[in-house]
Design a protein around this motif. Structure first.
Motif, short mmCIF file in Angstrom:
data_model
loop_
_atom_site.label_atom_id
_atom_site.label_comp_id
_atom_site.label_asym_id
_atom_site.label_seq_id
_atom_site.Cartn_x
_atom_site.Cartn_y
_atom_site.Cartn_z
N LEU A 1 14.13 -15.37 -17.53
CA LEU A 1 15.62 -15.96 -17.50
C LEU A 1 14.97 -16.81 -16.09
O LEU A 1 14.40 -16.21 -15.05
CB LEU A 1 16.29 -15.10 -17.62
N PRO A 2 16.43 -18.10 -15.00
CA PRO A 2 16.36 -18.13 -14.11
C PRO A 2 16.55 -16.82 -13.33
O PRO A 2 17.46 -15.85 -13.61
CB PRO A 2 17.77 -18.96 -14.25
N GLY A 3 16.10 -17.01 -12.22
CA GLY A 3 16.11 -15.73 -10.81
C GLY A 3 14.79 -15.31 -10.87
O GLY A 3 14.96 -14.24 -9.63
N GLY A 4 14.26 -15.02 -11.50
CA GLY A 4 12.68 -14.61 -12.15
C GLY A 4 12.31 -14.23 -13.45
O GLY A 4 12.93 -13.49 -14.06
N VAL A 5 11.40 -14.12 -13.33
CA VAL A 5 10.26 -14.08 -15.10
C VAL A 5 10.78 -12.37 -15.31
O VAL A 5 11.09 -11.75 -16.43
CB VAL A 5 8.83 -14.19 -14.36
N GLN A 6 10.55 -11.42 -14.44
CA GLN A 6 10.88 -9.62 -14.64
C GLN A 6 12.02 -9.38 -14.20
O GLN A 6 12.24 -8.13 -14.38
CB GLN A 6 9.53 -8.88 -13.73
N ARG A 7 12.99 -9.80 -13.94
CA ARG A 7 14.14 -9.35 -13.83
C ARG A 7 15.13 -8.82 -15.33
O ARG A 7 14.63 -8.88 -15.62
CB ARG A 7 15.09 -10.26 -13.01
N ARG A 8 15.79 -8.13 -14.94
CA ARG A 8 17.16 -7.41 -15.19
C ARG A 8 17.31 -8.08 -16.50
O ARG A 8 18.29 -8.92 -15.78
CB ARG A 8 17.04 -5.96 -14.84
N LYS A 9 18.35 -8.12 -17.85
CA LYS A 9 19.11 -8.95 -18.12
C LYS A 9 20.49 -8.05 -17.85
O LYS A 9 20.86 -7.04 -18.30
CB LYS A 9 18.43 -9.02 -19.64
N LEU A 10 21.29 -9.69 -17.87
CA LEU A 10 22.72 -8.79 -17.11
C LEU A 10 23.82 -9.27 -18.01
O LEU A 10 23.22 -9.71 -19.76
CB LEU A 10 22.76 -9.58 -15.75
N GLU A 11 24.87 -8.15 -18.37
CA GLU A 11 25.68 -9.20 -19.19
C GLU A 11 25.95 -10.62 -19.02
O GLU A 11 26.10 -11.16 -20.67
CB GLU A 11 27.64 -8.14 -18.35
N SER A 12 26.10 -11.30 -17.60
CA SER A 12 26.21 -12.93 -18.52
C SER A 12 24.91 -13.93 -19.42
O SER A 12 25.17 -14.89 -19.16
CB SER A 12 26.16 -13.18 -16.57
N ASP A 13 23.82 -12.68 -19.01
CA ASP A 13 22.92 -13.46 -19.96
C ASP A 13 23.23 -13.92 -20.95
O ASP A 13 22.52 -14.25 -22.19
CB ASP A 13 21.51 -12.76 -19.19
N GLU A 14 23.89 -12.59 -21.32
CA GLU A 14 24.31 -12.97 -22.90
C GLU A 14 24.95 -12.97 -23.39
O GLU A 14 24.99 -13.68 -24.53
CB GLU A 14 24.57 -10.93 -23.19
N LEU A 15 26.46 -13.20 -22.11
CA LEU A 15 27.20 -14.88 -22.60
C LEU A 15 26.71 -16.18 -22.69
O LEU A 15 27.62 -16.52 -23.18
CB LEU A 15 28.36 -14.35 -21.73
N GLN A 16 25.49 -15.92 -22.18
CA GLN A 16 24.88 -17.62 -21.90
C GLN A 16 23.57 -17.75 -22.68
O GLN A 16 23.01 -18.51 -22.31
CB GLN A 16 24.77 -18.39 -20.45
#
Length: 314
Positions: free
Chosen positions: A132-147
């Motif tokens: 995901l944008p912003g880092g390969v291993q970063r945590r997935k957020l609720e905004s990512d689920e919406l997009q």
């Protein structure tokens, strides 16, 4: 009341060898095909006698009648030591952990995508298994689920790796490496999975400027050549380019090369020729030497000549 009847067991006569009355006992006539015939025989049909059950053990795709191993499906004969099995020609892909596959997004669900991978069940791509944008291993957020549809939406093609299996047998795949992900700038060719051989690398680059991804599930992606991405392992990457749905500009020569390679794959699959990087390279060079059109290899006489040239002794 429901009663269950067990299947009858196959009777075995140990130490007894049946021969034709006119055959001497010291001549071994149990084997219908010798080992060289078994290894060279490419296709078999249901009901065909393969060998003797006293000399070989039966594997998948076979059954035993009157001490003879008989094929139960149409496919290729595979022999491992004294084990004889038949691998079906027309069958669904049977995944294994670590396999490289090419799939199509079938459905977008909460925190996951369903992927058509030519298997018995749809594969599952979790939101936590993609970059995901912003880092390969970063945590997935609720905004990512919406997009989620900005990353993959229905109909998108992708290349991924089989990671694990769920309790129901469905495979879990991932695209964490930047060499995996959405596919663009090419076309999909579908062949029987049995024709794809396991190679050291399923990413193949031909000298004509065409890249191949030989998915073990029978999906082959043919596209224009892309230079190796040096960004793998870095925290930042161009998400707009990685998840873009827009193809790059492709010149006419590259388009012709992509179409020629795709037609070669379709022709070889028609004649049930196993597909490897060496075979595809040799087939492309042969077609170029013939100086024919892009679609000529789809003609029956040209296809037969191509297969004969590939099978010619070196």
């Amino acid at each position: 009341m429901i009663s269950f009847a067990s299947f009858p067991t196959q009777t075995q006569n140990y130490g007894i060898t049946k021969h034709h009355p006119d055959v001497q006992d010291d001549v071994n006539m149990d084997i219908v095909f010798d080992e060289e015939d078994l290894s060279s025989k490419r296709l078999t049909c249901p009901g065909e006698v393969l060998t003797s059950s006293q000399t070989f053990m039966r594997g998948h795709g076979t059954y035993v009648v009157d001490e003879e191993v008989i094929s139960s499906v149409a496919g290729t004969i595979e022999k491992v030591n004294k084990l004889i099995s038949v691998r079906a020609v027309r069958t669904r892909y049977n995944p294994e952990v670590g396999d490289l596959i090419v799939g199509r997004i079938a459905e977008v669900q909460p925190k996951r995508w369903k992927v058509d991978a030519n298997s018995r069940q749809d594969a599952v791509l979790m939101l936590s298994s993609v970059n995901l944008p912003g880092g390969v291993q970063r945590r997935k957020l609720e905004s990512d689920e919406l997009q989620m549809r900005t990353f993959f939406e229905e109909g998108d093609l992708l290349v991924a790796e089989v990671q694990a299996f769920f309790a129901d047998g469905a495979m879990s795949i991932h695209t964490r490496s930047l060499k995996y992900g959405k596919l663009r700038n090419g076309q999909l060719v579908v062949v029987p999975p049995v024709l794809i051989r396991r190679l050291k690398s399923h990413f193949v680059t031909l000298p004509c400027g065409v890249d191949l991804i030989l998915g073990l599930n029978g999906y082959i992606w043919v596209s224009k050549h892309v230079k190796d991405n040096e960004q793998e392992g870095e925290e930042g990457f161009d998400a707009e380019a990685v998840y873009s749905n827009r193809n790059d500009a492709i010149d006419d020569a590259t388009r012709s090369a992509i179409a020629r390679v795709s037609n070669i794959i379709r022709t070889l699959a028609t004649y049930f020729v196993p597909l490897t990087d060496a075979v595809l390279l040799e087939a492309y060079e042969w077609c170029v030497e013939q100086e024919g059109g892009v679609a000529d290899v789809l003609q029956q006489d040209v296809g037969e000549a191509l297969v004969a040239a590939l099978n010619a002794p070196r």
